[in-house]
Scaffold this active site. Structure first.
Site, PDB file in Angstrom:
ATOM      1  N   LYS A 288       0.936  18.520  -7.588  1.00 24.69           N
ATOM      2  CA  LYS A 288       0.471  17.845  -8.786  1.00 24.69           C
ATOM      3  C   LYS A 288      -0.319  18.838  -9.647  1.00 24.69           C
ATOM      4  CE  LYS A 288      -1.642  13.521 -10.317  1.00 24.69           C
ATOM      5  NZ  LYS A 288      -2.057  12.161  -9.903  1.00 24.69           N
ATOM      6  N   GLU A 377      -2.106  -4.003  -3.896  1.00 25.76           N
ATOM      7  CA  GLU A 377      -3.076  -4.984  -4.374  1.00 25.76           C
ATOM      8  C   GLU A 377      -3.068  -6.273  -3.551  1.00 25.76           C
ATOM      9  OE1 GLU A 377      -2.051  -2.170  -7.627  1.00 25.76           O
ATOM     10  OE2 GLU A 377      -0.846  -3.440  -6.302  1.00 25.76           O
ATOM     11  N   ARG A 405      -0.615  -8.695  -9.456  1.00 25.20           N
ATOM     12  CA  ARG A 405       0.314  -8.498  -8.354  1.00 25.20           C
ATOM     13  C   ARG A 405      -0.161  -9.186  -7.071  1.00 25.20           C
ATOM     14  NH1 ARG A 405       2.126  -2.339  -8.287  1.00 25.20           N
ATOM     15  NH2 ARG A 405       4.200  -3.201  -8.538  1.00 25.20           N
TER      16      ARG A 405
END
Length: 671
Positions: A288, A377, A405
């Protein structure tokens, strides 16, 4: 690479066809030019940086092998797609990225035919790609389906549901796992450890490479011995990996791990995999922030770094932080730490957002009482419910948009059992440049119908701390919603409220604020209560005649500004801060109904079913015959832009509220 060289090669490459036509020896130069362009662009027009820097070569390889929009490429999480946008005819407009009426910061089907599926939330790509592949089969349409899943998105439960179904349906899809060991914060959990085992198994990788190279010298050999190669590949995986391969067990052919930063090698692999039918997964190892040293070194910070110097990597200062109000998320973190010090039963939970929510403040002191559960979640809520069922007091902090969610878990696992836990809804309301997928527009409307819920919203950062403290001793499920960004820097007080402040020697003094404002710096230790917050009780902030504005949460700052503007025009409007959506202060609403002929409600949420709807229902039950206006987010999806721009679009800035009230008042005067 200098800017002129980068511009030269980018002028030759603007579409997937251009990428295919580029000579292979120029692919590294293209990758460098794309990184240079992206760093320069994001340095002045902030957005997501580290994730897209990490998938440059994957993007190039995909576009050399596949042909969107005939082939569907789905990015998950969608903030990885900046390079894809640059190479699919959108480089010329990229300076408008995340700006009002400009490009979206995530893939958008409405923006471009190259964007096969909108992906602002994580873990959706495999299910969507499988649906597209099955539709192609049913309709006998050409095209492949590719899901690029990374930045922790594979930890989401929906990703595993998609994999499980893909193994059963056997449709021809390719999943590219972009394994950079990061979400926004470092990845956590069993899957992270499992992928690490695969990546670091030297025996498996050494023998795998030898066999793959031996069987892949020519296309003729590859085609002739493919079935043998597959059998050998499975044997290698079984012999050298301590655990059976998770993906193979689900019926997904697994390939890798491979270097995700070699565009030519990746192109060759993708060409081979394109010939193999059925569901496949290619495991790519990436970094990343690749190619920009500051982003590689501090990957969490450079996920979305704000403005910075593209040459030195120095980030632009956000003014004098000592003189700015605190961020709401930091007030949450500091107050929860204060509570956790005093109460050993308090714990903190977040789905992959410890730094984004400032739970990391508590995590540093109490690592065994704070939990990052990954991008999950629903699990975060039910995990919290399990803790609450045994007397622990969980503070579960989730961005409002992402809490959608976990709707079933809130109802079934928390509210139905009336468990005491605290849902802390960060980024509630309009959040700005992240756009429609991230606005916290619906939490008030979808939480309000759930029995046993207590729902409140602070007017300012001081009330957030007060409500977090109050929730500790509450009962049943609580939801506290608060916005993105910094607080107000002032504490509003009604004409009858007493405020405690400190004199220069630190002694407590009491005084009344005639202009409804008291200014002082926030500290977690400072209680600073004007009057104790009582569950289900609102307050009058400004007295008035004829017209009343009722607000909930931080949108009350706009209402307060509107009242001051109206007063300058000779219109004496009252302002009431309800504080709680549930239970609603019916006594206060009844008082308002008796005194005012026009009522305006203001909320930073949808006007359908939220705070205004609740007030209107109450007024109707009381037989109110006056005018009622509900101001907030209208019944449509709101795009991206600054918070001020979007609130102006929706009509509930201070100026917007004042203008509407003034127009109505003048119409009444003219009658």
């Amino acid at each position: 690479m200098d800017s002129e060289s980068a511009r030269g090669i980018l002028e030759r490459v603007n579409s997937p066809a251009d990428v295919k036509a580029l000579p292979p020896d120029l692919l590294p130069e293209l990758a460098q030019a794309l990184r240079s362009f992206l760093v320069q662009s994001v340095s002045t027009n902030p957005g997501h940086l580290g994730s897209s820097l990490g998938v440059v070569e994957i993007t190039i390889a995909l576009l050399r092998v596949y042909t969107p929009p005939t082939d569907s490429i789905i990015w998950d999480v969608g903030h990885q797609a900046y390079i894809y946008k640059l190479l699919t005819e959108r480089r010329g407009g990229f300076d408008t990225n995340r700006q009002l009426c400009g490009l979206c910061g995530f893939p958008s089907m409405q923006e471009s035919p190259y964007d096969a599926f909108g992906t602002g939330h994580s873990s959706t790509s495999i299910s969507a790609a499988l649906g597209i592949a099955e539709a192609n089969r049913l309709l006998e349409l050409p095209g492949h389906a590719v899901a690029v899943i990374g930045d922790g998105a594979m930890t989401g439960g929906l990703a595993f549901e998609g994999l499980n179904n893909a193994g059963a349906l056997r449709d021809d899809i390719l999943v590219i796992l972009n394994d950079n060991d990061m979400s926004i914060d470092p990845n956590v959990g069993g899957l992270h450890e499992y992928l690490l085992d695969i990546v670091t198994s030297p025996s498996y990788n050494r023998v795998k490479d030898r066999v793959w190279n031996a069987l892949s010298r020519t296309r003729t050999v590859r085609n002739g011995v493919r079935s043998i190669a597959q059998q050998i590949d499975r044997a290698i995986k079984g012999a050298f990996l301590e655990k059976s391969n998770l993906f193979e067990a689900l019926g997904i052919r697994y390939f890798g791990p491979v270097d995700g930063h070699d565009a030519l090698y990746l192109s060759q692999i993708l060409n081979d995999l394109k010939q193999i039918p059925g569901p496949k997964l290619l495991h790519c190892i990436t970094v990343k922030g690749k190619g920009f040293e500051p982003a590689e070194r501090e990957q969490t910070v450079w996920h979305a770094p704000g403005r910075f110097n593209a040459t030195t990597g120095e980030r632009a200062p956000e003014g004098d932080n000592g003189s700015l109000p605190p961020r709401y998320q930091d007030v949450f973190g500091q107050t929860l730490l204060e509570l956790a010090v005093k109460n050993p039963h308090i714990v903190g939970i977040t789905p992959a957002m410890p730094s984004g929510s400032s739970l990391n403040v508590v995590m540093q002191k109490y690592p065994h009482r704070t939990y990052d559960v990954g991008i999950a979640e629903g699990h975060a809520v039910t995990f919290s419910a399990g803790l609450a069922s045994r007397g622990i007091v969980p503070y579960c902090v989730i961005y409002s948009s992402f809490l959608q969610r976990a709707f079933d878990q809130i109802i079934h696992d928390v509210a139905l059992q009336n468990l005491h836990m605290v849902l802390c809804l960060d980024r509630a309301g309009l959040v700005g440049e992240d756009g429609a997928t991230h606005h916290g527009a619906y939490d008030l409307a979808y939480l309000r119908p759930i029995p046993n819920m207590t729902i409140c919203a602070p007017l300012d950062e001081y009330e957030l701390a007060d409500m977090l403290r109050l929730a500790e001793v509450g009962c049943g499920p609580w939801a506290i919603r608060y916005p993105r960004g910094r607080g107000a820097g002032i504490r509003l007080a009604g004409p009858d409220e007493q405020t405690r402040s400190k004199d220069v020697e630190g002694n407590a003094t009491g005084k009344t604020s005639r202009d409804s404002r008291e200014e002082y710096p926030y500290t977690a230790e400072s209680q600073c209560l004007q009057s104790p917050i009582v569950v289900g009780r609102g307050r009058c902030l400004t007295a008035g005649e004829g017209i009343a504005i009722l607000s909930l949460g931080a949108a009350g700052q706009n209402a307060h500004a509107a009242v001051e503007m109206l007063r300058d025009k000779g219109i004496n409007a009252a302002h009431y801060d309800l504080r709680f959506l549930k239970p609603l202060d019916l006594a206060l609403i009844h008082e308002v109904a008796q005194k005012f002929h026009s009522i305006y409600t203001v909320e930073d949420g949808t006007v359908v079913g939220g705070f205004g709807s609740a007030v209107l229902e109450a007024l109707n039950g009381m037989g109110y015959r006056g005018r009622v206006h509900i101001l907030g987010i209208p019944d449509r999806f709101i795009g991206h832009g600054s918070v001020a721009q979007l609130q102006a679009q929706c009509g509930y800035t201070g100026e917007g509220i004042a203008k509407l009230v003034e127009n109505d008042w003048r119409s009444d005067q003219a009658e």
